[in-house]
Write a protein that holds these residues in place. Structure first.
Motif, short mmCIF file in Angstrom:
data_model
loop_
_atom_site.label_atom_id
_atom_site.label_comp_id
_atom_site.label_asym_id
_atom_site.label_seq_id
_atom_site.Cartn_x
_atom_site.Cartn_y
_atom_site.Cartn_z
N ILE B 92 0.96 -1.28 -0.06
CA ILE B 92 0.05 0.05 -0.21
C ILE B 92 0.81 1.23 0.03
O ILE B 92 1.89 1.36 0.90
CB ILE B 92 -1.01 0.11 1.19
CG1 ILE B 92 -1.54 -1.17 1.34
CG2 ILE B 92 -1.84 1.06 1.31
CD1 ILE B 92 -1.77 -1.50 2.85
N PHE B 94 0.14 5.12 0.45
CA PHE B 94 -0.36 6.53 0.89
C PHE B 94 -0.05 7.70 0.24
O PHE B 94 1.39 7.75 0.45
CB PHE B 94 -0.67 6.40 2.37
CG PHE B 94 -1.50 5.28 3.02
CD1 PHE B 94 -2.86 5.33 2.63
CD2 PHE B 94 -0.80 4.49 3.71
CE1 PHE B 94 -3.62 4.22 3.23
CE2 PHE B 94 -1.53 3.39 4.43
CZ PHE B 94 -2.78 3.01 3.91
N ARG B 98 3.09 11.85 5.23
CA ARG B 98 2.82 11.24 6.35
C ARG B 98 3.17 9.75 6.04
O ARG B 98 3.04 9.45 5.05
CB ARG B 98 1.66 11.39 7.30
CG ARG B 98 1.55 12.76 7.48
CD ARG B 98 0.11 13.02 7.99
NE ARG B 98 0.13 12.85 9.44
CZ ARG B 98 -0.74 11.72 9.94
NH1 ARG B 98 -1.54 11.20 9.02
NH2 ARG B 98 -0.75 11.41 11.29
N GLY B 99 3.37 8.89 7.06
CA GLY B 99 3.60 7.46 6.75
C GLY B 99 4.82 7.15 6.73
O GLY B 99 5.27 5.73 6.47
N LEU B 100 6.01 7.86 7.05
CA LEU B 100 7.42 7.16 7.01
C LEU B 100 7.82 7.82 8.48
O LEU B 100 7.38 8.75 8.96
CB LEU B 100 8.00 7.94 5.98
CG LEU B 100 7.55 7.50 4.61
CD1 LEU B 100 8.13 8.64 3.47
CD2 LEU B 100 8.14 6.14 4.18
N TYR B 101 8.77 6.80 8.86
CA TYR B 101 9.70 7.39 9.98
C TYR B 101 10.78 8.50 9.66
O TYR B 101 11.59 8.23 9.05
CB TYR B 101 10.30 6.31 10.95
CG TYR B 101 9.23 5.29 11.24
CD1 TYR B 101 8.63 5.68 12.48
CD2 TYR B 101 9.10 4.23 10.76
CE1 TYR B 101 7.49 4.74 12.90
CE2 TYR B 101 7.92 3.24 11.10
CZ TYR B 101 7.25 3.53 12.44
OH TYR B 101 6.31 2.78 12.76
N ASN B 102 10.24 9.76 9.75
CA ASN B 102 10.93 10.83 9.46
C ASN B 102 12.38 11.07 10.10
O ASN B 102 13.38 11.65 9.44
CB ASN B 102 10.48 12.15 9.53
CG ASN B 102 9.23 12.59 8.62
OD1 ASN B 102 9.39 12.02 7.59
ND2 ASN B 102 7.86 12.54 9.30
N ARG B 103 12.77 10.63 11.14
CA ARG B 103 13.87 10.85 12.02
C ARG B 103 14.82 9.77 11.67
O ARG B 103 16.03 9.85 12.27
CB ARG B 103 13.58 10.89 13.51
CG ARG B 103 12.90 12.27 13.73
CD ARG B 103 12.49 12.37 15.29
NE ARG B 103 11.69 13.68 15.37
CZ ARG B 103 10.59 13.69 16.08
NH1 ARG B 103 10.27 12.74 16.62
NH2 ARG B 103 10.00 14.96 16.21
N VAL B 104 14.51 8.80 11.10
CA VAL B 104 15.56 7.97 10.72
C VAL B 104 15.73 7.96 9.21
O VAL B 104 15.02 8.51 8.59
CB VAL B 104 15.26 6.32 11.10
CG1 VAL B 104 15.25 6.26 12.73
CG2 VAL B 104 14.03 5.94 10.68
N PHE B 113 10.62 -2.06 7.60
CA PHE B 113 9.31 -2.62 7.00
C PHE B 113 9.68 -3.97 6.51
O PHE B 113 8.91 -4.86 6.51
CB PHE B 113 8.62 -1.79 6.07
CG PHE B 113 7.93 -0.61 6.66
CD1 PHE B 113 6.72 -0.76 7.13
CD2 PHE B 113 8.22 0.55 6.84
CE1 PHE B 113 6.01 -0.11 8.01
CE2 PHE B 113 7.71 1.64 7.64
CZ PHE B 113 6.49 1.41 8.08
N ARG B 160 8.91 1.36 -0.05
CA ARG B 160 8.34 0.65 1.15
C ARG B 160 7.32 -0.57 0.97
O ARG B 160 7.28 -1.32 1.39
CB ARG B 160 7.91 1.57 2.25
CG ARG B 160 7.23 1.34 3.53
CD ARG B 160 6.81 2.08 4.41
NE ARG B 160 5.77 2.75 3.84
CZ ARG B 160 4.38 2.00 3.37
NH1 ARG B 160 4.16 0.97 3.65
NH2 ARG B 160 3.50 2.90 2.72
#
Lengths: 270, 324
Positions: B92, B94, B98-104, B113, B160
């Motif tokens: 999926i 989107f 949004r929907g990602l780990y921004n700090r890594v 994932f 992802r």
């Protein structure tokens, strides 16, 4: 690709790793996770040192309680907020769209948070011992280590129960934040639970960490009496039973909570 | 008979708006009995206005939302019962930031994932760099995602969704908010995914995108399927109209109002871009209306840069369908 087998260890390890990375790159987490419990503990220790006349056993009990507060503070904040963080980031839906059961993912996060909380606890303990010059002599080291480990697991399991609330709704954060201080009191980290009203004692006995803290103190301080009138083995048994109960309940609730959140369409809310 | 990879029958979804204490304040019907079926290897578009039920459909099909009633089968499995088996075989994407780990880093996102999908480390070590290469993030994979541009984040979203090599991909508005170059880039990736044999469900607001990419397009409006055809088939439904397109400099308001008042004009749309306005007029009498538009522009001192008669686009077909 339907033959992909999900390894529990792989998921828990990945989840722990990501939580740790997020923790290290975002220093603001240190305030609620480390500084706040530390300050709270130090204030308590000052009060104890005045009121108890610096009796070594009492101060050691207080320092151990302070360490537990550090562990609990980090666990409750970290466990609740790690899912809140996913909601805010918009990653909760992506995480749930993976075929790994949510409980394993949350277990990894909670394990990291509890581990970090334990380090925080040790940090508070060492500072407390040095500052107030309390004797470090642990009466029964093997039992102390065992009690600490069992309590560690109990806190993790309790943190997992709380994480359910955040999966269910973003409002769950209010509850997890709101119970931090009441749990300090109810589990007897600073004051013996026998000093609490009877109806609160009932809640205390249902909390695994209450028994864990008692076991830690009994193993560390020779002749310690919390007023519970039970043996250290009974403490440990109750901690283990509560931990198993929390884990089983969490496993069941995660499935139910996910269903409810999907029925209500609240997974994407932030 | 082509093999189906997805089928919904009478899919209905209601959202209940509740007060803090759980009392139902209002109900919103997002899907009113949607029935669609998608063939294996097909690129199936779902288009519709905001609130039409596109994202709700994608969320139900990807096991993230339960339908209120009706059935949805994905790869032969029920979305309400076979969650984990379905999730292993779908991906999926989107739209949006949004929907990602921004700090890594992007790489760490993909490895994380991969683990959640149970991809063995030996496979992800090889596949993740390939995906990074495919989405054009080579050299930037070790940077934190928060440093990425919107287009880069969107490409990372796609990577992802592919870490476990799914058979079926859901792309929910994958080009939303991207600049033209970024959108084109994503469209190229989608085309190559289709060529590699993946079945793809794409929702989008951009008609030219649906026209360019999709084998078939479902037009949904207010939770209902209002049309389903190949892009060429949908355009045929508006063969009775032609379009006059004029690009002008200056304030076009008077011209637009006058054209709307013309008896032979059925609709007028306008779009402003960098000081120019493109006015599109739907009419069965294009040459006559074109002359009238030129005259009116001249009357009001509006400079006409370009004026032409055009065939109706998918957008014209879409607008007619959702407005009817």
């Amino acid at each position: 690709m339907s033959r992909l087998e999900i390894s529990r260890f792989q998921v828990v390890k990945a989840s722990m790793g990501l939580t740790a990375r997020n923790f290290f790159v975002d220093p603001q987490w240190i305030i609620p996770s480390i500084i706040a419990p530390f300050v709270f503990t130090m204030v308590s220790l000052f009060i104890f040192s005045r009121e108890a006349g610096q009796t070594s056993a009492v101060l050691l009990a207080a320092v151990l309680g302070g360490g537990m507060m550090g562990m609990w503070g980090t666990t409750v904040y970290g466990s609740g907020e790690s899912i809140g963080f996913d909601r805010w980031n918009g990653t909760l839906e992506c995480t749930l769209s993976a075929p790994s059961p949510l409980i394993w993912i949350i277990m990894g996060r909670v394990l990291w948070n509890t581990m970090e909380g334990s380090l925080n606890g040790v940090f508070i303990l060492v500072i407390g011992l040095l500052w107030f010059r309390v004797g470090i002599g642990i009466a029964n080291m093997p039992m102390f280590v065992l009690s600490t480990m069992v309590t560690f697991l109990s806190l993790s399991a309790f943190g997992m129960l709380l994480a359910n609330l955040i999966v269910l709704s973003r409002r769950g954060g209010f509850i997890t934040n709101g119970i931090e201080i009441p749990v300090y009191i109810a589990t007897g980290t600073m004051f013996p639970i026998v000093a609490l009203p009877l109806y609160i004692q009932g809640i205390s006995y249902a909390l695994g960490p209450t028994w864990g803290i008692d076991a830690i103190r009994r193993s560390a301080i020779a002749g310690y009496n919390s007023g519970l009138h039970v043996s250290i083995y009974f403490d440990l048994l109750m901690t283990v039973m509560a931990t198993i109960l929390y884990m089983a309940l969490s496993g069941y609730l995660f499935v139910q909570v996910e269903k409810i959140a999907k029925r209500n369409g609240t997974l994407g809310d932030y | 008979m082509p093999e189906k990879c997805l089928e919904t029958v009478d899919l209905r979804r209601e959202y209940l708006n509740r007060s803090f204490f759980g009392k139902v304040k209002s109900r919103t019907v997002a899907l009113q009995g949607l029935s669609i079926s998608v063939n294996k290897g097909e690129l199936y578009g779902i288009i519709g206005p905001n609130g039409a039920g596109k994202t709700t459909t994608i969320k139900i099909l990807s096991t993230l939302l339960l339908p209120t009633s009706g059935t949805a089968m994905v790869l032969g499995m029920d979305v309400t019962k076979d969650l984990y088996r379905i999730r292993k075989r779908i991906g999926i994407v989107f739209g949006g930031e949004r929907g990602l780990y921004n700090r890594v880093s992007g790489l760490q996102n993909l490895l994380y994932f991969s683990d959640l999908y149970g991809v063995p480390a030996s496979v992800s070590r090889k596949r993740v760099p390939e995906l990074i290469e495919m989405v054009g993030l080579s050299g930037r994979e070790n940077e934190r995602v928060e440093k990425y541009s919107r287009g880069m984040k969107q490409r990372l979203h796609i990577a992802r969704a592919l870490v476990h090599d799914p058979e079926l991909l859901f792309l929910d508005e994958p080009t939303i908010g991207l600049d033209p170059a970024g959108s084109r880039n994503i469209r190229q990736i989608i085309k190559s995914l289709k060529q590699s044999g993946k079945s793809i469900i794409l929702t989008t607001h951009y008609m030219f995108e649906a026209d360019e990419l999709c084998d078939r397009i479902a037009v949904v409006s207010k939770g209902n399927l209002v049309a389903l055809d190949r892009p060429s088939g949908l355009k045929k439904q508006v063969k009775d109209i032609t379009l006059v397109e004029i690009k002008v400099f200056g304030d076009p308001e008077n011209l637009i109002e006058r054209m709307k008042a013309e008896s032979k004009v059925s609709r007028v749309f306008s779009e402003d871009l960098e000081g120019r306005t493109t006015i599109r007029i739907q009419t069965p009498e294009a040459p006559e209306v074109l002359e009238a538009a030129r005259r009116t522009a001249s009357e009001y001192g509006i400079k006409v840069i370009e004026a032409s008669i055009k065939e109706p686009t998918l957008e014209d077909a879409y607008l007619r369908m959702v407005e009817e």
